[in-house]
Design a protein around this motif. Structure first.
Motif, PDB file in Angstrom:
ATOM      1  N   GLN A  99       2.856 -13.523  -1.430  1.00  0.00           N
ATOM      2  CA  GLN A  99       4.093 -13.098  -1.595  1.00  0.00           C
ATOM      3  C   GLN A  99       3.381 -11.267  -1.495  1.00  0.00           C
ATOM      4  O   GLN A  99       4.785 -10.703  -2.124  1.00  0.00           O
ATOM      5  N   ASP A 100       2.974 -10.786  -1.892  1.00  0.00           N
ATOM      6  CA  ASP A 100       2.116  -9.562  -2.785  1.00  0.00           C
ATOM      7  C   ASP A 100       2.573  -8.549  -1.312  1.00  0.00           C
ATOM      8  O   ASP A 100       2.393  -7.052  -0.932  1.00  0.00           O
ATOM      9  N   TYR A 101       2.348  -9.220  -0.088  1.00  0.00           N
ATOM     10  CA  TYR A 101       2.011  -8.122   0.960  1.00  0.00           C
ATOM     11  C   TYR A 101       3.553  -8.381   1.572  1.00  0.00           C
ATOM     12  O   TYR A 101       4.319  -9.104   1.698  1.00  0.00           O
ATOM     13  N   GLY A 102       4.194  -6.677   2.535  1.00  0.00           N
ATOM     14  CA  GLY A 102       4.750  -7.265   3.316  1.00  0.00           C
ATOM     15  C   GLY A 102       4.893  -5.327   3.988  1.00  0.00           C
ATOM     16  O   GLY A 102       4.055  -5.096   4.231  1.00  0.00           O
ATOM     17  N   VAL A 103       5.963  -5.269   4.931  1.00  0.00           N
ATOM     18  CA  VAL A 103       5.666  -4.132   5.537  1.00  0.00           C
ATOM     19  C   VAL A 103       6.580  -2.958   5.676  1.00  0.00           C
ATOM     20  O   VAL A 103       7.664  -3.298   4.543  1.00  0.00           O
ATOM     21  N   ARG A 104       5.770  -1.777   5.750  1.00  0.00           N
ATOM     22  CA  ARG A 104       6.903  -0.678   5.967  1.00  0.00           C
ATOM     23  C   ARG A 104       6.733   0.391   6.926  1.00  0.00           C
ATOM     24  O   ARG A 104       5.438  -0.144   7.813  1.00  0.00           O
ATOM     25  N   GLU A 105       7.477   1.077   6.617  1.00  0.00           N
ATOM     26  CA  GLU A 105       7.489   2.128   8.039  1.00  0.00           C
ATOM     27  C   GLU A 105       7.798   3.199   7.273  1.00  0.00           C
ATOM     28  O   GLU A 105       8.059   4.019   6.380  1.00  0.00           O
ATOM     29  N   VAL A 106       6.388   4.102   7.825  1.00  0.00           N
ATOM     30  CA  VAL A 106       6.503   5.551   7.743  1.00  0.00           C
ATOM     31  C   VAL A 106       6.192   6.153   8.769  1.00  0.00           C
ATOM     32  O   VAL A 106       5.224   6.179   9.509  1.00  0.00           O
ATOM     33  N   ASN A 107       7.207   7.100   9.130  1.00  0.00           N
ATOM     34  CA  ASN A 107       6.715   8.529  10.182  1.00  0.00           C
ATOM     35  C   ASN A 107       7.619   7.064  11.399  1.00  0.00           C
ATOM     36  O   ASN A 107       6.395   7.516  12.634  1.00  0.00           O
ATOM     37  N   GLN A 108       7.834   6.562  11.032  1.00  0.00           N
ATOM     38  CA  GLN A 108       8.035   5.546  12.254  1.00  0.00           C
ATOM     39  C   GLN A 108       6.610   4.288  13.138  1.00  0.00           C
ATOM     40  O   GLN A 108       7.130   4.185  14.038  1.00  0.00           O
ATOM     41  N   VAL A 109       6.132   4.071  11.720  1.00  0.00           N
ATOM     42  CA  VAL A 109       4.367   3.799  11.551  1.00  0.00           C
ATOM     43  C   VAL A 109       4.816   2.272  10.913  1.00  0.00           C
ATOM     44  O   VAL A 109       5.347   2.219   9.857  1.00  0.00           O
ATOM     45  N   LYS A 110       5.058   0.985  11.630  1.00  0.00           N
ATOM     46  CA  LYS A 110       5.115   0.128  11.045  1.00  0.00           C
ATOM     47  C   LYS A 110       3.672  -0.369  10.444  1.00  0.00           C
ATOM     48  O   LYS A 110       2.658  -0.186  11.155  1.00  0.00           O
ATOM     49  N   ARG A 111       3.177  -0.345   8.955  1.00  0.00           N
ATOM     50  CA  ARG A 111       1.815  -0.965   8.190  1.00  0.00           C
ATOM     51  C   ARG A 111       2.377  -2.451   7.610  1.00  0.00           C
ATOM     52  O   ARG A 111       3.485  -2.048   6.744  1.00  0.00           O
ATOM     53  N   LEU A 112       1.351  -3.308   7.123  1.00  0.00           N
ATOM     54  CA  LEU A 112       1.527  -3.944   6.209  1.00  0.00           C
ATOM     55  C   LEU A 112       1.140  -3.109   5.277  1.00  0.00           C
ATOM     56  O   LEU A 112      -0.217  -1.668   5.091  1.00  0.00           O
ATOM     57  N   MET A 113       1.675  -3.809   3.713  1.00  0.00           N
ATOM     58  CA  MET A 113       1.087  -3.025   2.693  1.00  0.00           C
ATOM     59  C   MET A 113       1.144  -4.336   1.545  1.00  0.00           C
ATOM     60  O   MET A 113       1.877  -4.965   1.659  1.00  0.00           O
ATOM     61  N   GLY A 114       0.151  -3.929   0.594  1.00  0.00           N
ATOM     62  CA  GLY A 114      -0.068  -4.652  -0.164  1.00  0.00           C
ATOM     63  C   GLY A 114      -1.654  -4.334  -1.204  1.00  0.00           C
ATOM     64  O   GLY A 114      -2.087  -3.490  -0.853  1.00  0.00           O
ATOM     65  N   PRO A 115      -2.016  -5.013  -2.004  1.00  0.00           N
ATOM     66  CA  PRO A 115      -3.434  -5.074  -2.398  1.00  0.00           C
ATOM     67  C   PRO A 115      -4.395  -4.828  -1.677  1.00  0.00           C
ATOM     68  O   PRO A 115      -5.036  -5.923  -0.628  1.00  0.00           O
ATOM     69  N   GLY A 116      -5.437  -4.011  -2.090  1.00  0.00           N
ATOM     70  CA  GLY A 116      -6.067  -3.257  -1.085  1.00  0.00           C
ATOM     71  C   GLY A 116      -6.229  -2.852   0.197  1.00  0.00           C
ATOM     72  O   GLY A 116      -6.965  -2.329   0.817  1.00  0.00           O
ATOM     73  N   LEU A 117      -4.689  -2.154   0.970  1.00  0.00           N
ATOM     74  CA  LEU A 117      -4.281  -2.043   1.467  1.00  0.00           C
ATOM     75  C   LEU A 117      -3.325  -0.076   1.408  1.00  0.00           C
ATOM     76  O   LEU A 117      -3.707   0.062  -0.368  1.00  0.00           O
ATOM     77  N   GLY A 118      -3.330   0.437   2.206  1.00  0.00           N
ATOM     78  CA  GLY A 118      -2.862   1.651   1.746  1.00  0.00           C
ATOM     79  C   GLY A 118      -3.727   2.830   0.956  1.00  0.00           C
ATOM     80  O   GLY A 118      -3.208   3.714   0.227  1.00  0.00           O
ATOM     81  N   LYS A 119      -4.872   3.333   1.996  1.00  0.00           N
ATOM     82  CA  LYS A 119      -5.554   4.480   1.126  1.00  0.00           C
ATOM     83  C   LYS A 119      -5.584   6.018   1.612  1.00  0.00           C
ATOM     84  O   LYS A 119      -5.358   6.810   0.471  1.00  0.00           O
ATOM     85  N   GLU A 120      -3.590   5.713   2.170  1.00  0.00           N
ATOM     86  CA  GLU A 120      -2.889   7.182   2.674  1.00  0.00           C
ATOM     87  C   GLU A 120      -2.426   7.595   1.170  1.00  0.00           C
ATOM     88  O   GLU A 120      -2.136   6.383   0.454  1.00  0.00           O
TER      89      GLU A 120
END
Length: 188
Positions: A99-120
């Motif tokens: 449940q801590d994971y989901g999708v987000r959109e940044v600059n028209q690119v959809k990415r998964l987000m949650g623990p262990g992701l998102g180094k940018e």
């Protein structure tokens, strides 16, 4: 969706007092999902690398927590789980809620987000859509890697470190995280 300033402050946006005035506002919108992203039972191809990294992170976390509970080192001085324990731990890592994971959109690119992701770098304000099909897709992805590599190899690789586990699952000739080679000017 327009959000009031106090809520934005909770979301990580900030402003210098006196510079906003009464009419300034920040806005954010939920990602617009296409048909595959909404309805497919499988992880969309463009999100498979993120899903693999999330699975590798969760497997590593679950195994590390189980090892931390051990009090008796093996003959080499390491805290090592028995086969039945690491098999159970890996099964639990796949059957968790996700449940801590989901999708987000940044600059028209959809990415998964949650623990262990998102180094940018993170935007000052973001909207993440959790729940929906993402937990089921991540669980299926996790079970796929358990079947593909087996608990023994996954645990053995885990003992070499988090990066080694991610490399086993996500990189290499059959991995889903293949970096695109830069295109030289001569190729253009």
């Amino acid at each position: 969706m327009k959000l009031p300033l106090p809520l934005l402050l909770l979301l990580g946006a900030w402003a210098i007092p006196g510079t906003l005035g009464s009419s300034a506002s920040l806005s954010a919108t939920a990602p617009q999902l296409d048909e595959e992203e909404k309805y497919s039972a499988h992880m969309p191809v463009h999100m498979q690398c993120d899903a693999c990294r999330a699975v590798a992170y969760q497997m590593w976390q679950h195994l590390a927590k189980a090892e931390a509970k051990l009090h008796i080192p093996d003959s080499r001085g390491r805290l090592e789980l028995t086969e039945s324990v690491y098999m159970d731990v890996l099964d639990q890592s796949c059957s968790q809620s996700w449940q801590d994971y989901g999708v987000r959109e940044v600059n028209q690119v959809k990415r998964l987000m949650g623990p262990g992701l998102g180094k940018e770098p993170q935007p000052r304000i973001r909207v993440v859509v959790t729940g929906g099909p993402w937990p089921s897709r991540l669980s299926k992805t996790c079970l796929y890697y358990l079947g593909e590599f087996g608990e023994d190899l996954i645990y053995e690789t885990h003992q070499q470190g988090q990066e080694a586990l991610e490399a086993l699952l996500c990189e290499g000739p059959h991995g889903v995280c293949i970096e695109e080679a830069p295109v030289s000017r001569e190729e253009l």
